[in-house]
Design an enzyme around this catalytic site. Sequence first.
Site, mmCIF file in Angstrom:
data_model
loop_
_atom_site.group_PDB
_atom_site.id
_atom_site.type_symbol
_atom_site.label_atom_id
_atom_site.label_comp_id
_atom_site.label_asym_id
_atom_site.label_seq_id
_atom_site.Cartn_x
_atom_site.Cartn_y
_atom_site.Cartn_z
ATOM 1 N N TYR A 237 88.535 9.088 60.779
ATOM 2 C CA TYR A 237 88.650 8.932 59.269
ATOM 3 C C TYR A 237 89.917 8.967 59.064
ATOM 4 C CZ TYR A 237 83.594 9.464 58.136
ATOM 5 O OH TYR A 237 81.856 9.313 57.876
ATOM 6 N N ASP A 265 83.972 1.799 56.264
ATOM 7 C CA ASP A 265 82.903 1.786 54.918
ATOM 8 C C ASP A 265 82.955 3.143 54.231
ATOM 9 O OD1 ASP A 265 81.700 3.505 56.772
ATOM 10 O OD2 ASP A 265 80.128 1.973 57.587
ATOM 11 N N HIS A 357 76.851 2.215 58.359
ATOM 12 C CA HIS A 357 77.138 3.804 58.390
ATOM 13 C C HIS A 357 75.565 4.505 58.502
ATOM 14 C CE1 HIS A 357 80.351 6.503 57.933
ATOM 15 N NE2 HIS A 357 79.257 7.643 57.803
HETATM 16 C C1 LIG Z 1 74.205 12.753 60.840
HETATM 17 C C2 LIG Z 1 75.214 11.469 60.599
HETATM 18 C C3 LIG Z 1 76.660 11.760 60.561
HETATM 19 C C4 LIG Z 1 77.393 10.633 60.810
HETATM 20 N N1 LIG Z 1 78.994 10.959 60.709
HETATM 21 C C5 LIG Z 1 79.536 9.920 60.945
HETATM 22 C C6 LIG Z 1 80.910 10.080 60.896
HETATM 23 O O1 LIG Z 1 81.472 11.113 60.634
HETATM 24 N N2 LIG Z 1 82.059 8.825 60.936
HETATM 25 C C7 LIG Z 1 81.340 7.664 61.108
HETATM 26 O O2 LIG Z 1 82.258 6.771 61.139
HETATM 27 N N3 LIG Z 1 80.031 7.400 61.169
HETATM 28 C C8 LIG Z 1 79.087 8.479 61.016
HETATM 29 N N4 LIG Z 1 77.817 8.240 60.974
HETATM 30 C C9 LIG Z 1 77.219 6.784 60.945
HETATM 31 C C10 LIG Z 1 77.115 6.196 62.448
HETATM 32 O O3 LIG Z 1 78.264 6.414 63.210
HETATM 33 C C11 LIG Z 1 76.380 5.324 62.463
HETATM 34 O O4 LIG Z 1 76.889 4.145 61.684
HETATM 35 C C12 LIG Z 1 75.023 5.398 62.234
HETATM 36 O O5 LIG Z 1 74.546 6.619 62.474
HETATM 37 C C13 LIG Z 1 74.041 4.213 62.878
HETATM 38 O O6 LIG Z 1 72.618 4.379 62.246
HETATM 39 P P1 LIG Z 1 71.394 5.112 63.101
HETATM 40 O O7 LIG Z 1 71.814 6.707 62.979
HETATM 41 O O8 LIG Z 1 70.208 4.697 62.500
HETATM 42 O O9 LIG Z 1 71.503 4.837 64.711
HETATM 43 C C14 LIG Z 1 76.971 9.420 60.854
HETATM 44 C C15 LIG Z 1 75.367 9.004 60.944
HETATM 45 C C16 LIG Z 1 74.750 10.193 60.745
HETATM 46 C C17 LIG Z 1 73.253 9.916 60.797
#
Ligand SMILES: Cc1cc2nc3c(=O)[nH]c(=O)nc-3n(C[C@H](O)[C@H](O)[C@H](O)COP(=O)(O)O)c2cc1C
Length: 499
Positions: A237, A265, A357
Amino acid sequence: MAKLTGAEVARHNTKDSCWVIVHGKAYDVTEFLPEHPGGAGIILKYAGKDATAEYEPIHPPDTLDKYLDKSKHLGEVDMSTVEKEEQVKDPSEIEREERIKRMPPLSQCYNLLDFEAVARQVMKKTAWAYYSSGADDEITMRENHNAFHKIWFRPRVLVDVEKVDFSTTMLGTKVAAPFYITATALGKLGHPEGEVVLTRAAYKHNVIQMIPTLASCSFDEIVDARQGDQVQWLQLYVNKDREITKRIVQHAEKRGCKALFITVDAPQLGRREKDMRVKFSDTGASVQQSTGGSAVDRSQGAARAISSFIDPSLSWKDIPWFRSITKMPILLKGVQCVEDVLRAIEAGVDGVVLSNHGGRQLDTAPSGIEILAEVMPILRERNWQDKLEIYIDGGIRRATDIIKALCLGAKGVGIGRPFLYAMSTYGLDGVDRAMQLLKDEMEMNMRLIGATSIKDLHPGLLDLRGLQSGHHAVVPGDTLSLNVYDPLQSPRFNEKAKL
Ligand SMILES: Cc1cc2nc3c(=O)[nH]c(=O)nc-3n(C[C@H](O)[C@H](O)[C@H](O)COP(=O)(O)O)c2cc1C
């Protein structure tokens, strides 16, 4: 030096003099109050008291050393003199503890959605809300999984599939399977050891882990947990203070991270109402790289409380600067349309993750798999398909989902929530089993569509006509996902208020 007593600390319980205890040590946070990214209110709730239990899951261990001047570190406290607060347990918490005792044995989890079903029953309310929530009406979050059901296979038979090899390479690294652990923040909400549990599982299964900027463990702890020649990537980030960003990136490179995934995003964090409704910010939230002090609404759940440092002015113009500060491959995580993939190629980045995301940002943004189906023919038309590596994430729960993405042309897929849920329920054994289940599914399904290696996967193995059918808000594709989906709630009436 004599230890402080509980009574001495307890005297500093106002905003004019605010001390707190964390892990047996006292800290004077009076001057830090206005800067706390999670708001002053949550610290004041623990003024003069032991804040460890609330502090622990959301602050990497090096936070106080990094962000609180040494002169404010007041030294050890004799914990036997600290008054223990009577904890009145919420009845729902008592029920949860009961359910934990009756958890199904791990061997009863046969697929990734099973971990989610168990997690929903046994995770703490706040943790479940943070992990499971999506943006707004959660339409994109559900679509991420449902979109895979619009694509069907066109399997080939009578292929010799005795030997199946689904290993592949990602950015030059040989991996055992075409999935990686994507970055998800706040691992300690789900498991006391946090992200290092995922590091260990990734090593065991020879897959890559993407380290989140907002991990609960410190970055160095996650890197230190690496074994052998294990490969990790960094998710970034971008901080408004570019010196901080530069420090993070260069430190990651020095510590051996093999790629930089810039999240594009999330100029502002989406509204995740489940998370907001459990009022996470009342129980505390902070973050390691915050510059602090910005005017962010702090009443909106964990996600918003921890993200005030993210720079909304980040733009294509910044890409050359990233190139100038690192030799790591640079990938953009969260690209959501063909035009931006083309622009990413022009900007000379090494790859993109087609992702929304996990449905946590713009609601009704398309799923990664659908964008991929649109992007690849256009890249092939221009013979640009090898100009960068394309990954997708979001809603991947089955090996058939992974195979579909690879048939379309993805190099690999990221998986987020399922590994978090497996970790939150059964710890390392859970993540280990989740990965093994996926690998077993990979082997079986590769055989069943008539492919012996990743290079055998191509668009001709897919029937994409279903993608033409447009978007529907709710198309429950399978009963398992329907079972685990936690419906959004309406505001609760105050049961205690007198009429
Ligand atoms: C609890 C949680 C925290 C997340 N934190 C971040 C993050 O800090 N940075 C980021 O780029 N994406 C974050 N994401 C998005 C994930 O990298 C990813 O795009 C997403 O979880 C994929 O979908 P899925 O959970 O259905 O596999 C987060 C997703 C979840 C569920």
